[in-house]
Design a protein around this motif. Structure first.
Motif, PDB file in Angstrom:
ATOM      1  N   LYS A  65       0.814  -1.212   0.000  1.00  0.00           N
ATOM      2  CA  LYS A  65       0.000   0.000   0.000  1.00  0.00           C
ATOM      3  C   LYS A  65       0.850   1.266   0.000  1.00  0.00           C
ATOM      4  N   THR A  66       1.925   1.281   0.783  1.00  0.00           N
ATOM      5  CA  THR A  66       2.750   2.488   0.906  1.00  0.00           C
ATOM      6  C   THR A  66       3.322   2.950  -0.442  1.00  0.00           C
ATOM      7  N   PRO A  67       4.061   2.084  -1.169  1.00  0.00           N
ATOM      8  CA  PRO A  67       4.576   2.543  -2.470  1.00  0.00           C
ATOM      9  C   PRO A  67       3.473   2.775  -3.496  1.00  0.00           C
ATOM     10  N   LEU A  68       2.371   2.006  -3.427  1.00  0.00           N
ATOM     11  CA  LEU A  68       1.271   2.200  -4.367  1.00  0.00           C
ATOM     12  C   LEU A  68       0.657   3.589  -4.215  1.00  0.00           C
ATOM     13  N   PHE A  69       0.416   3.991  -2.964  1.00  0.00           N
ATOM     14  CA  PHE A  69      -0.143   5.313  -2.704  1.00  0.00           C
ATOM     15  C   PHE A  69       0.823   6.415  -3.134  1.00  0.00           C
ATOM     16  N   THR A  70       2.122   6.162  -2.945  1.00  0.00           N
ATOM     17  CA  THR A  70       3.134   7.133  -3.365  1.00  0.00           C
ATOM     18  C   THR A  70       3.064   7.363  -4.867  1.00  0.00           C
ATOM     19  N   VAL A  71       3.072   6.258  -5.617  1.00  0.00           N
ATOM     20  CA  VAL A  71       3.011   6.345  -7.077  1.00  0.00           C
ATOM     21  C   VAL A  71       1.709   7.015  -7.513  1.00  0.00           C
ATOM     22  N   GLN A  72       0.608   6.573  -6.918  1.00  0.00           N
ATOM     23  CA  GLN A  72      -0.702   7.137  -7.268  1.00  0.00           C
ATOM     24  C   GLN A  72      -0.758   8.645  -7.018  1.00  0.00           C
ATOM     25  N   GLY A  73      -0.196   9.075  -5.882  1.00  0.00           N
ATOM     26  CA  GLY A  73      -0.216  10.495  -5.530  1.00  0.00           C
ATOM     27  C   GLY A  73       0.520  11.354  -6.536  1.00  0.00           C
ATOM     28  N   TYR A  74       1.713  10.907  -6.943  1.00  0.00           N
ATOM     29  CA  TYR A  74       2.500  11.698  -7.901  1.00  0.00           C
ATOM     30  C   TYR A  74       1.844  11.732  -9.277  1.00  0.00           C
ATOM     31  N   ILE A  75       1.276  10.583  -9.701  1.00  0.00           N
ATOM     32  CA  ILE A  75       0.625  10.538 -11.020  1.00  0.00           C
ATOM     33  C   ILE A  75      -0.608  11.428 -11.038  1.00  0.00           C
ATOM     34  N   GLU A  76      -1.403  11.382  -9.961  1.00  0.00           N
ATOM     35  CA  GLU A  76      -2.603  12.225  -9.898  1.00  0.00           C
ATOM     36  C   GLU A  76      -2.240  13.713  -9.911  1.00  0.00           C
ATOM     37  N   THR A  77      -1.169  14.065  -9.220  1.00  0.00           N
ATOM     38  CA  THR A  77      -0.723  15.467  -9.199  1.00  0.00           C
ATOM     39  C   THR A  77      -0.316  15.918 -10.603  1.00  0.00           C
ATOM     40  N   LEU A  78       0.372  15.033 -11.323  1.00  0.00           N
ATOM     41  CA  LEU A  78       0.781  15.357 -12.696  1.00  0.00           C
ATOM     42  C   LEU A  78      -0.437  15.526 -13.592  1.00  0.00           C
ATOM     43  N   LEU A  79      -1.415  14.630 -13.452  1.00  0.00           N
ATOM     44  CA  LEU A  79      -2.620  14.706 -14.284  1.00  0.00           C
ATOM     45  C   LEU A  79      -3.455  15.938 -13.963  1.00  0.00           C
ATOM     46  N   ASP A  80      -3.349  16.428 -12.728  1.00  0.00           N
ATOM     47  CA  ASP A  80      -4.129  17.597 -12.312  1.00  0.00           C
ATOM     48  C   ASP A  80      -3.532  18.917 -12.785  1.00  0.00           C
ATOM     49  N   GLY A  81      -2.421  18.849 -13.520  1.00  0.00           N
ATOM     50  CA  GLY A  81      -1.875  20.082 -14.071  1.00  0.00           C
ATOM     51  C   GLY A  81      -0.373  20.237 -13.949  1.00  0.00           C
ATOM     52  N   VAL A  88       8.822  20.185 -12.361  1.00  0.00           N
ATOM     53  CA  VAL A  88       7.978  19.377 -11.462  1.00  0.00           C
ATOM     54  C   VAL A  88       7.711  18.011 -12.077  1.00  0.00           C
ATOM     55  N   ARG A  89       7.468  17.991 -13.383  1.00  0.00           N
ATOM     56  CA  ARG A  89       7.173  16.740 -14.093  1.00  0.00           C
ATOM     57  C   ARG A  89       8.311  15.734 -13.931  1.00  0.00           C
ATOM     58  N   LYS A  90       9.516  16.192 -14.149  1.00  0.00           N
ATOM     59  CA  LYS A  90      10.664  15.295 -14.057  1.00  0.00           C
ATOM     60  C   LYS A  90      10.848  14.791 -12.625  1.00  0.00           C
ATOM     61  N   LYS A  91      10.737  15.708 -11.652  1.00  0.00           N
ATOM     62  CA  LYS A  91      10.924  15.334 -10.249  1.00  0.00           C
ATOM     63  C   LYS A  91       9.878  14.320  -9.795  1.00  0.00           C
ATOM     64  N   TYR A  92       8.622  14.545 -10.154  1.00  0.00           N
ATOM     65  CA  TYR A  92       7.544  13.659  -9.730  1.00  0.00           C
ATOM     66  C   TYR A  92       7.619  12.298 -10.422  1.00  0.00           C
ATOM     67  N   LEU A  93       8.022  12.297 -11.682  1.00  0.00           N
ATOM     68  CA  LEU A  93       8.179  11.011 -12.390  1.00  0.00           C
ATOM     69  C   LEU A  93       9.321  10.190 -11.779  1.00  0.00           C
ATOM     70  N   GLN A  94      10.392  10.863 -11.372  1.00  0.00           N
ATOM     71  CA  GLN A  94      11.504  10.167 -10.728  1.00  0.00           C
ATOM     72  C   GLN A  94      11.061   9.557  -9.399  1.00  0.00           C
ATOM     73  N   ARG A  95      10.250  10.304  -8.638  1.00  0.00           N
ATOM     74  CA  ARG A  95       9.772   9.797  -7.357  1.00  0.00           C
ATOM     75  C   ARG A  95       8.781   8.644  -7.556  1.00  0.00           C
ATOM     76  N   ALA A  96       7.933   8.763  -8.562  1.00  0.00           N
ATOM     77  CA  ALA A  96       6.995   7.681  -8.870  1.00  0.00           C
ATOM     78  C   ALA A  96       7.755   6.427  -9.290  1.00  0.00           C
ATOM     79  N   ASN A  97       8.835   6.638 -10.036  1.00  0.00           N
ATOM     80  CA  ASN A  97       9.654   5.504 -10.477  1.00  0.00           C
ATOM     81  C   ASN A  97      10.290   4.779  -9.295  1.00  0.00           C
ATOM     82  N   LYS A  98      10.701   5.544  -8.270  1.00  0.00           N
ATOM     83  CA  LYS A  98      11.248   4.937  -7.061  1.00  0.00           C
ATOM     84  C   LYS A  98      10.202   4.078  -6.364  1.00  0.00           C
ATOM     85  N   GLY A  99       8.959   4.563  -6.361  1.00  0.00           N
ATOM     86  CA  GLY A  99       7.867   3.785  -5.770  1.00  0.00           C
ATOM     87  C   GLY A  99       7.641   2.486  -6.516  1.00  0.00           C
ATOM     88  N   VAL A 100       7.730   2.526  -7.838  1.00  0.00           N
ATOM     89  CA  VAL A 100       7.578   1.315  -8.655  1.00  0.00           C
ATOM     90  C   VAL A 100       8.731   0.350  -8.373  1.00  0.00           C
TER      91      VAL A 100
END
Length: 284
Positions: A65-81, A88-100
């Protein structure tokens, strides 16, 4: 009385018994007592298994659940604008990748331990120098240890190779998991020391000793359980799958060897395991 005896016998076995039936009250009481005791043991065992199953499912859920929520949070933030902001896009994708990566790490460890438990993972035994293998793991973990200024070292110089007969990749995993744990729970500016000693004629014992925080006695019997963590808060910050020691235990037992642990709070811990000496080594 005969009817009671027949009912008890029927519960114990679905096949009719050809043994003579006694009407002696003492014997009958003993039989009923034994039946009740056996059933109680069976029920208690089932309760323990059910509790273990609930704990395991709860732990798996939490770890995923912990890494899943992390990935979900960053992807939703990116989709929201935030997708339109290059930095921000690069930083959030890198963090989402760490969660994966964390998710993949947990799934791979789960797959490995499942295969170990059901005996589906074959061992590829070969002769190799255990000292050289440990030195290689020291090199791999040097940067991780440097972050806490922990020294990874041997207890003495080993000028000659010490050959063992085992699955080299699996034993490298054992050494790596034990050293990662010692760094994770080790004191800053501490030391983790590894020794290789002759145990008996055809066995060596490898010891991994640290001067870290130690393990409480009440938790010692649980440390090899899947997902069990001594420090529920701190260790989660350090990452990992929570399966390290469980994998270590299964690999050592798959080699038909033994693993031991001794620990004292504020003094440190020592994990040790045996391996078969190589016959090639006797010639060196």
């Amino acid at each position: 009385m005969k009817q009671i005896y027949d009912d008890v016998a029927l519960l114990e076995s679905s096949t009719p018994t050809s043994d003579p039936i006694t009407t002696d009250m003492r014997t009958l009481t003993e039989e009923i007592g034994k039946f009740a005791k056996d059933k109680k043991i069976e029920i208690d065992t089932l309760k323990v298994r059910e509790e273990y199953r609930r704990d395991f499912l709860g732990n798996v859920s939490h770890e995923l659940k912990t890494p899943l929520f992390t990935v979900q949070g960053y992807i939703e933030t990116l989709l929201d604008g935030a997708l339109n902001d290059k930095n921000v896009r690069k930083k959030y994708l890198q963090r989402a990748n760490k969660g994966v990566d964390r998710l993949m790490y947990i799934v791979k460890d789960l797959d490995l331990i499942t295969k170990l438990e059901v005996g589906e993972l074959n061992l590829f035994r070969e002769n190799f120098d255990i000292v050289e293998l440990i030195e290689g793991v020291f090199d791999l973990l040097e940067m991780k240890a440097d972050k806490k200024n922990i020294v990874l070292t041997f207890d003495m110089e080993y000028p000659r190779p010490i050959y063992v007969y085992a699955d080299k990749d699996k034993i490298q995993r054992v050494i790596s998991n034990l050293l990662v744990n010692s760094v994770k729970y080790g004191r800053r500016d501490g030391t983790t020391e590894v020794s290789v000693e002759n145990l008996i004629k055809n066995k060596v014992i490898i010891r991994v000793t640290d001067n870290g925080e130690g393990i409480p006695k009440r938790q010692m019997h649980r440390i090899f359980e899947r997902f069990y963590r001594v420090d529920q808060s701190g260790s989660r910050k350090e990452g990992g799958s929570g399966l390290g020691l469980a994998i270590v235990k299964h690999i050592i037992e798959a080699h038909e060897e033994k693993i031991y642990v001794e620990s004292e709070i504020e003094v440190g811990s020592e994990f040790s395991f045996t391996l078969e000496k190589s016959k090639v080594g006797a010639e060196h």
